[in-house]
Design an enzyme around this catalytic site. Structure first.
Site: not given
Length: 269
Positions: A9, A93, A97-100, A129
């Site tokens: 994202k 970052a 990443g975790g949400s994705a 997110d």
């Protein structure tokens, strides 16, 4: 066996309007997604299990406390899922990443069992997110980022390069350092118009906390880019190009000048 990509994202624009009474911030953002990211492989099992591999697996200290496990916990099913998460995106970052990863879990469960009618609320409870990451399509986010609106996506297929100086930057301190100045609403128009005329209000506080970010943007600015900006709360920056050749030339330039930096080349979805 089921496979899903947890698409990286990025925030093509991120306007912070005010601090809310609940401690969160009122946002207006243009979410976009790159056609690459973490990879999830799922198999039906007697109970839920999560195994993490990949370059950035060490960034997730407790596999059963990450968003993959939490997403599994909020989705009712008749069978468990044994998921292997290949962690290709850096942690903390600005890439969601975790949400994705959580969004990819929702799609895996949708394939195998379907989603409950209230899946948006379940996603929002996992993080601001996550609702946008479930579909991973370009969209405008308001409120804390969970109120989603369609946008004319005239940037699909645009070559993009992500660059991170390999410096983790947590979201909390960046928001805390924001100067609480409302600099105006998200522009209107197509995705490209919003991106070109928008901004990221978290850049100044992030620059102070992580001086490597402006260095990344300066190096990207030396290439044939038409837009470069920090994503989310940092430290990843993105660059958009008119051609794959220009993007790949920029990636080669980064590799030569700063081989220690992480980078990912792809296209916008």
């Amino acid at each position: 066996m089921l496979n899903e990509t947890a698409y990286a994202k990025i925030n093509l624009a991120l306007h912070v309007r005010s601090r809310r009474h609940d401690g969160y911030h009122e946002l207006e953002t243009l979410f976009a997604f790159v056609d690459a990211g973490d990879v999830l492989i799922a198999r039906v099992a007697d109970q839920d299990r999560v195994t993490t591999t990949g370059e950035f697996a060490s960034g997730i200290e407790k596999p059963f406390d990450n968003l993959v496990a939490k997403a599994l916990a909020v989705l009712p099913r008749s069978q468990g899922l044994d998921i292997t998460l290949e962690k290709n995106l850096p942690v903390a970052a600005g890439l969601g990443g975790g949400s994705a990863d959580a969004g990819a879990v929702f799609r895996l469960v949708e394939q195998s069992h379907g989603l409950p009618d209230d899946w948006q609320k379940r996603a929002a409870k996992l993080g601001a997110d996550v609702p946008s990451c479930v579909r991973s399509e370009m969209v405008i986010g308001r409120g804390t980022g969970t109120e989603l609106e369609p946008v004319e996506n005239d940037l699909a297929g645009t070559p993009v390069l992500l660059v991170n100086p390999r410096v983790p930057l947590s979201t909390g301190p960046v928001f805390k350092a924001w100067d609480q100045t409302d600099r105006g609403a998200l522009p209107t128009g197509t995705a490209r118009q919003i991106a070109e005329n928008g901004r990221n209000d978290l850049e100044p506080p992030a620059f102070t906390l992580c001086p490597a970010i402006p260095e990344v943007l300066a190096v990207l600015g030396e290439t044939k880019v038409w837009l470069t900006r920090m994503s989310g709360s940092g430290a990843t920056c993105f660059a958009l190009f008119d051609s794959i050749e220009d993007r790949d030339a920029a990636a080669s330039h980064i590799e030569t000048e700063h081989p220690q930096w992480w980078k990912l080349a792809g296209k916008l979805r």
